[in-house]
Design an enzyme around this catalytic site. Structure first.
Site, PDB file in Angstrom:
ATOM      1  N   LYS A 172      62.536  58.806  61.616  1.00 43.04           N
ATOM      2  CA  LYS A 172      62.406  57.434  62.114  1.00 43.04           C
ATOM      3  C   LYS A 172      63.171  57.329  63.423  1.00 43.04           C
ATOM      4  CE  LYS A 172      60.228  53.657  61.345  1.00 43.04           C
ATOM      5  NZ  LYS A 172      58.781  53.662  61.269  1.00 43.04           N
ATOM      6  N   SER A 369      53.485  53.030  60.250  1.00 48.98           N
ATOM      7  CA  SER A 369      54.590  52.190  59.797  1.00 48.98           C
ATOM      8  C   SER A 369      54.045  50.882  59.222  1.00 48.98           C
ATOM      9  CB  SER A 369      55.588  51.968  60.922  1.00 48.98           C
ATOM     10  OG  SER A 369      56.878  51.722  60.394  1.00 48.98           O
TER      11      SER A 369
END
Length: 573
Positions: A172, A369
């Site tokens: 991330k 996402s």
């Protein structure tokens, strides 16, 4: 008074306009040199362009795909000519267009192309043509893909701005530009993986279209052997080196026209207004498949151009769910994600809807996402092999401006708090270790919620899901191998799956796009003013290379704290 007169004049023009038709031996001209969005950006009165609000017609992917199919079934259309240079579209969108043009060629009509400068993306689409002309002094980019990232840590250090970062997931890396000056090894590894996957497919598709060996194309690309039109011809990337008038002359020969006869060109902006018999047949069915388009960054509220508003999507889902004529829904997702809260609100509404009728996800260029969050709620996920997806993870970022305000601006702040954490998150209040622990635990809870829901939706164990999560980005074919995607295919494939689940034949439904477009009068009012996109275009023109930095500052200001968003803005060129 003036606005009223203008609107009256516009309505007079619109009401008096005659039906647009095509003549025999017409050629559809596709000049696709702007940004391609999911839906058309309409100028309600093209002949009265407002110079302050320039609008590009016919740039919606859905509209282009529809009109290519319409042209295939239109006896008056003899062929299509592509006139491309640089094209603002992702490779998944370009693959959709390639497939539509390949299908068009099944009608035995021609697809020819002309280019002066062909970018890597423009050539990917152009390569599907039967004949390709490249201007003698033009160029063709064929040297591989590059993914670029910009880092801001140095600038923040100079400005005394301290980012406070909270995240879960090795991959991330959305926050990396604020905490380092180069890619982490994990970020580089995932980027190399999906970029090579996308380019492998790129070369394979071109090899098939051009009937050239994959090894020969790979060598030409990796070694930078295509540096001139002559090189492009040598490696069979094009058919002929020639000027546009030479292509026109060959089109005339194909249509059996003499020198004095003109080619009946039909631009896409005009052809959209033509209603053919095939199109009329498409509209006869009382059954509908609703197509709900989520295109842009995810936020709460109703959204705007380039912003997926959760409230607007929820309203569209409820409308489709309650409509008796809607038998199935296709959720078209082109989003890097955004607000975790807004994504979860839409996720819940999709689950409520799929209890009533089938909901199929169709992934476009990016569904990552938060974009993946809403797709995973659907019955079936369809993605192109070169779709960018995954990135299952969340993060939050706060900017501590106390030192910047004091050292650079001479501004200080003082506080009176009722509790230990009353000023938590205030940009001028220094973070304590206890503050950081609270926020990190919040992010970890959010990650557990995201991954638990994803595991349940995908029929995987939590451990299996987490092994392909951790914020990692995947190309569509990689996501399919890892169980994050069900089917590799196009928007039309998603429609076919939706129709099958609803027990409808292809001729037994029509499409209903949601959210519904504004009424004509509102479009006209918008066109008389300056739209968001127009302001962006003018700022881009004024700021040039500095424009992306303005966008970053705007995002810092507007971004919700907890994000389910792609690790970074992917720029592939």
């Amino acid at each position: 008074m003036f606005t009223g007169l203008v609107i009256f004049f516009i309505f007079t023009l619109v009401s008096s306009s005659s039906t647009i038709t095509t003549d025999q031996k017409s050629v559809l001209l596709l000049k696709l040199n702007g940004n391609i969005t999911e839906l058309d950006i309409d100028n309600p009165v093209p002949s009265l362009d407002n110079p302050l609000n320039p609008v590009v017609d016919g740039t919606g992917l859905m509209g282009i795909l529809h009109n290519i199919e319409k042209a295939k079934n239109d006896p008056n259309i003899a062929g299509i000519v592509l006139h491309l240079q640089s094209i603002g579209a992702g490779f998944a969108s370009l693959k959709e267009l390639r497939e539509a043009l390949n299908d068009f060629k099944q009608s035995k009509k021609f697809v020819w192309a002309y280019g002066e400068y062909l970018s890597e993306g423009a050539y990917y689409l152009t390569s599907v043509a039967n004949k390709i002309y490249l201007n003698p002094t033009g160029s063709l980019e064929f040297n591989g893909l590059s993914a670029q990232r910009t880092f801001y840590k140095g600038a923040f250090d100079k400005l005394d701005i301290k980012p406070e970062i909270f995240r879960v997931g090795t991959y991330k890396s959305a926050v990396e530009p604020y905490m380092t000056d180069k890619m982490s090894e994990a970020s580089r590894r995932q980027t190399e993986s999906y970029l090579n996957s996308i380019y492998d497919l790129y070369l394979k598709d071109i090899a098939t279209s051009r009937k050239v060996s994959l090894a020969r194309l790979t060598q030409a690309s990796d070694s930078g052997l295509v540096q001139s039109p002559a090189d492009a011809l040598k490696y069979q990337l094009i058919t002929k080196i020639g000027y546009y008038d030479e292509l026109e002359a060959e089109v005339k020969q194909r249509l059996d026209l003499n020198e004095n006869q003109k080619i009946k060109w039909v631009r896409l902006s005009k052809y959209r207004e033509v209603e053919t018999e095939w199109e009329k047949q498409q509209k006869k069915s009382n059954h509908r498949i609703a197509v709900i388009v989520a295109d842009g960054e995810i936020r709460s509220g109703n959204g705007r151009d380039g912003i997926v508003g959760a409230a607007k999507i929820v309203k569209a889902l409820r409308r489709a769910r309650k409509s008796k004529s809607v038998k199935a829904i296709v959720l078209r997702v082109n989003s890097p994600g955004g607000s975790a809260l807004a994504s979860d609100i839409m996720w819940r509404e999709i689950h409520l809807t799929r209890k009533v009728k089938p909901v199929i996800a169709s992934m476009s260029d990016v569904a990552a996402s938060g974009g993946y969050y809403i797709a995973m709620a659907c019955d079936t996920i369809v993605a192109q092999p070169n779709t960018i997806t995954g990135s299952i993870g969340i993060f939050s970022i706060y900017f501590n401006l106390a030192a910047f305000q004091k050292n650079k601006l001479g501004i200080t702040n003082d506080y009176v708090n009722t509790g230990k954490f009353s000023a938590l998150g205030d940009p001028s209040y220094p973070f304590t270790e206890a503050d950081r622990q609270i926020l990190q635990r919040s992010i970890e809870r959010g990650y557990e919620s995201f991954t638990s829901k994803a595991a349940k939706d995908r029929g995987m164990s939590l451990a299996e899901l987490k092994s392909v999560a951790s914020g990692r980005v995947w190309a569509g074919n990689e996501a399919k191998q890892n169980g994050l995607v069900d089917v590799l295919g196009s928007f039309n494939d998603a429609l076919a799956i939706a129709a099958k689940k609803a027990k409808l034949s292809k001729k037994d439904y029509r499409l209903w796009f949601l959210p519904v477009e504004k009424p004509l009068i509102d479009k006209i009012k918008d066109n008389l003013g300056v739209s968001v996109k127009a302001r962006q275009r003018m700022l881009k023109q004024e700021l040039g290379e500095l424009y992306p930095y303005l966008e970053i500052l705007k995002k810092i200001k507007e971004t919700p704290q907890v994000q389910a968003r792609l690790p970074y803005d992917i720029v592939i060129k």
